[in-house]
Write an enzyme that holds these catalytic residues in place. Structure first.
Site, PDB file in Angstrom:
ATOM      1  N   SER A 296      45.280  36.803  77.680  1.00  0.00           N
ATOM      2  CA  SER A 296      44.681  36.269  78.906  1.00  0.00           C
ATOM      3  C   SER A 296      44.740  34.757  79.089  1.00  0.00           C
ATOM      4  CB  SER A 296      43.221  36.718  79.020  1.00  0.00           C
ATOM      5  OG  SER A 296      43.151  38.045  79.484  1.00  0.00           O
TER       6      SER A 296
ATOM      7  N   SER B  68      43.905  37.333  82.240  1.00  0.00           N
ATOM      8  CA  SER B  68      42.770  37.220  83.121  1.00  0.00           C
ATOM      9  C   SER B  68      42.361  35.789  83.478  1.00  0.00           C
ATOM     10  CB  SER B  68      41.566  37.925  82.493  1.00  0.00           C
ATOM     11  OG  SER B  68      41.135  37.235  81.336  1.00  0.00           O
TER      12      SER B  68
ATOM     13  N   LYS C  13      36.705  28.502  82.980  1.00  0.00           N
ATOM     14  CA  LYS C  13      36.742  29.915  83.383  1.00  0.00           C
ATOM     15  C   LYS C  13      35.311  30.430  83.566  1.00  0.00           C
ATOM     16  CE  LYS C  13      38.904  34.299  81.848  1.00  0.00           C
ATOM     17  NZ  LYS C  13      39.676  34.939  80.746  1.00  0.00           N
TER      18      LYS C  13
END
Lengths: 96, 485
Positions: free
Chosen positions: B172, B148, B73
């Site tokens: 997330s 997210s 990420k």
């Protein structure tokens, strides 16, 4: 309810430049979010301690020994306006 | 061996293929980098090039996971590799150091495939808040992957990475894993170092794996966990983490918080949840009703606490040390214009909300009260875990929704995290595993449904064992239509 003046005040505290449209949208959205959040007032919190951290930890210490830190040149590599080994910023005083 | 077989393998299977000499680490990386180059989901913001990554493989440690590449990420600082956290304000930023989670994987010989797209500063449940465009759900390109960590979830589900690293503040990792039909684990707060992870809400942020199965989640967690002197809140998991092997759930008690689940849940999600609860009983586990009386206030408390922490954490983006700068007129104008231009609408909304909640005259009414409600939610879980071993819920009230469907009303977007936020506030570990598919509201082909299991702090091993046994019995083995995996 949040009013326009409060939005402008909080934007100033947050150092955020907002367009007129953003101010209007935030006035509506923040009011709506706070209407939901205000439900917290229904809960009896008398005598309840606040939680800021969930893992029981106390005094995480290490020996206070000198050791290398981030090299100054590398620390300045990402700066928008480095100047003679420092971060340069515009004057706090607006020029006349 | 054919690339096709390699790309279908889990991380653990890939590790075995490399260990058995059926494929070299370099061939494995090349095959995956070729796949990354075909990204049609907007899943990657930065892609590794073969030459640079090849060096990592040559230096591979003796670790059994060496050579199984990972997608990371874009919230993790990676030395010399662009790191944006999905924000325009960090456009062009090249961190001078690497996050501990990433360097631990690198030390195990795991090369990085690329950096994955995400909601700006991890604020969002749909990936539509990325400054670089939304990620598409591999099951249906008209739908969101969740957020997210939507990029990390989509690339694993879509066959663009064998496994991925994400972060979870209020759901997330778990929610995008659920919406993309893969496994996502949020470990206990403090299990893994947060050093080098760009901060959103520091008392809640925790990184963890997004994988194709529970075994891979355990494998990655075993390499990530541990105390790090660069993060004084990290403590690690005592005894480490072993590959799970349980085949039944005999004697284990699972609690359903009736007062939390119900609101806004799609019918198809409820059906899959009920079937999975029946599967738990078939495996010898018992299902009990429990009370988490304050958990339905979790979202309200979270949307005071997380924005409050974010508003202070994000004060560092001021155009001085890194990222973009707008205007050089005077200092305040520079701050205000840099931040006004650099941040997107959701980040501005949360900074405003957080600053308001912390401002003079409102602090006790909002921040102070939310911290006390957090205590009550922690106590609810402590009481529940005296009665049961695990708490179970659907991961998300709905299957993946359409792009643009929930952007007009922030609160309806926030409600996606209704079932995941309470565990974050309590700091306890929780995993989402794919449990089946359900028709979305309005009809259409089935989409994945996630099943969440939560356990007491630092009991990751028993959580993974239960998830592994349940995963075997569910037998979810579906890839998105058209995905090359």
């Amino acid at each position: 309810m949040i009013e326009r003046e409060q939005v402008l005040h909080v934007a100033r505290l947050s150092r955020l430049k907002l367009s007129e449209e953003e101010v209007a949208v935030l006035e509506r959205e923040l009011s709506s979010i706070l209407d939901h959040v205000d439900r917290l007032a229904e809960i009896d919190i008398e005598g309840v301690e606040p939680t800021s951290h969930v893992v029981p930890l106390e005094n995480v210490l290490r020996e206070d020994l000198p050791r290398p830190s981030l090299d100054r040149r590398r620390a300045l590599e990402g700066a928008p306006d480095p100047y003679e080994g420092a971060f340069r910023v515009p004057s706090p005083q607006a020029e006349a | 061996m054919a690339d096709r077989d390699l790309l279908r393998a889990t991380a653990a299977e890939t590790a075995s293929l490399i260990a058995d000499g059926q494929v070299s680490a370099t061939e494995c990386l090349d095959a995956w980098l070729a796949r990354v180059g075909e990204d049609d989901l907007n899943g990657y913001l930065w892609k590794a090039d073969a030459a640079a990554a090849g060096q990592t493989v040559d230096r591979a440690a003796a670790d059994p996971v060496a050579g199984v590449p990972v997608a990371v990420k874009d919230i993790f600082c990676t030395a010399g590799v662009p790191t944006t956290a999905g924000s325009r304000i960090l456009d062009g930023y090249l961190p001078p150091y690497t996050a501990t989670a990433v360097s631990r994987l690198a030390a195990a010989g795991v090369p990085m495939l690329g950096k994955t797209n995400m909601d700006e500063f991890a604020m969002g449940s749909s990936n539509e808040n990325s400054a670089f465009g939304p990620v598409l759900n591999p099951w249906d390109h008209g739908r969101v992957p969740g957020g997210s960590s939507g990029g990390s979830a989509a690339v694993v589900a879509g066959g663009l990475a064998p496994w991925a690293l994400g972060t979870d503040t209020g759901g997330s990792i778990r929610q995008p894993a659920a919406l993309c039909g893969i496994v996502g684990l949020k470990p206990t707060y403090g299990a893994i170092s947060r050093y080098g992870m760009i901060a959103f809400a520091s008392s809640l942020d925790q990184c963890g794996p997004l994988t194709r199965d529970v075994t891979d989640a355990a494998l990655m967690l075993s390499r990530l966990e541990g105390r790090d002197e660069m993060d004084s809140t990290s403590v690690g998991i005592e005894g480490g983490v072993d590959p799970p092997s349980a085949t039944d759930l005999k004697g284990l008690r699972f609690g359903i918080p009736a007062d939390l689940i119900g609101e806004g849940m799609e019918e198809g999600v409820r059906e899959v949840f009920d079937q999975t609860a029946a599967t738990i009983e078939r495996l010898g586990g018992s299902i009990e009703s429990i009370k988490l009386p304050h958990s339905d206030h979790g979202i309200s408390a979270y949307y005071v606490l997380a924005p409050a922490e974010a508003s202070t954490n994000l004060s560092r983006y001021d155009g001085v040390r890194y990222g973009i700068r707008e205007s050089n007129a005077d200092l305040d104008s520079m701050y205000e214009e840099t931040r006004g231009e650099g941040f997107g609408p959701e980040v501005k909304r949360r900074i405003m909300l957080g600053t308001y909640a912390l401002s003079s005259g409102y602090y006790e009414a909002y921040y102070g009260r939310a911290q006390r409600v957090r205590t009550m939610i922690v106590r609810d879980f402590t009481a529940a875990f005296e009665q049961v071993d695990f708490v179970i819920t659907p991961t998300s009230p709905t299957v993946a929704f359409g792009l643009g469907e929930k952007t007009a009303d922030p609160w309806s977007m926030y409600l996606n995290d209704l079932y995941t936020v309470p565990m974050s506030l309590a700091g306890i570990p929780a995993i989402s595993i794919p449990a089946g598919t359900a028709e979305p509201a309005g009809g259409g082909p089935g989409l994945p449904v996630g099943f969440q299991i939560a356990a007491p702090a630092f009991s990751e091993q028993s959580l993974l064992e239960a998830a592994f046994a349940l995963e075997g019995a569910i037998g979810f083995n579906q890839a998105p239509p058209g995905a090359k995996r």
